[in-house]
Design a protein around this motif. Sequence first.
Motif, short mmCIF file in Angstrom:
data_model
loop_
_atom_site.label_atom_id
_atom_site.label_comp_id
_atom_site.label_asym_id
_atom_site.label_seq_id
_atom_site.Cartn_x
_atom_site.Cartn_y
_atom_site.Cartn_z
N SER A 132 0.81 -1.17 0.05
CA SER A 132 0.02 -0.03 0.03
C SER A 132 0.99 1.21 -0.03
O SER A 132 2.00 1.34 0.35
CB SER A 132 -0.86 0.11 1.16
OG SER A 132 -1.72 -1.14 1.11
N GLN A 165 -5.25 7.10 -1.31
CA GLN A 165 -4.85 5.73 -0.71
C GLN A 165 -4.82 4.66 -1.65
O GLN A 165 -5.93 4.32 -2.33
CB GLN A 165 -5.76 5.28 0.63
CG GLN A 165 -5.41 3.87 1.27
CD GLN A 165 -4.30 3.96 2.09
OE1 GLN A 165 -3.87 5.18 2.73
NE2 GLN A 165 -3.43 3.15 1.86
N ASN A 168 -4.23 0.29 -2.21
CA ASN A 168 -4.01 -0.75 -1.42
C ASN A 168 -3.93 -1.87 -2.65
O ASN A 168 -4.14 -1.64 -3.91
CB ASN A 168 -5.19 -1.00 -0.75
CG ASN A 168 -5.29 -0.14 0.33
OD1 ASN A 168 -4.33 0.40 1.01
ND2 ASN A 168 -6.54 0.09 0.70
#
Length: 117
Positions: free
Chosen positions: A17, A81, A83
């Motif tokens: 991540s 973000q 991931n």
Amino acid sequence: QVHLVESGGGLVQPGGSLKLSCAASGIIFSFFNMAWYRQAPGKEREMVASITYDSRTNYADSLKGRFTISRDDAKNTVYLQMNSLKPDDTAVYYCNAKINAQPQPYWGQGTQVTVSS
């Protein structure tokens, strides 16, 4: 003068991540729609995710569920973000700021994300 400064890129292993940040200055940030784009070597720049001034979000279909865009108007910052990263996510990631009153968006200088073992 408008500045968009991306940070948070780097080298990450597949499955890992990263969280990118884009700090804006010189604009009334809360009025702007923000977006993340990316450009891989030899490919066209593509939209990754966008968030409107009132926090409505939109994602590239292929990235839904793995990437999340958010904004903090108090910090004049938009985040991405990321991931479950894959080698295909390797690209330069760019921040974009646009307001309907202006035809041309502002761009950051980009931050490199490399997904490799």
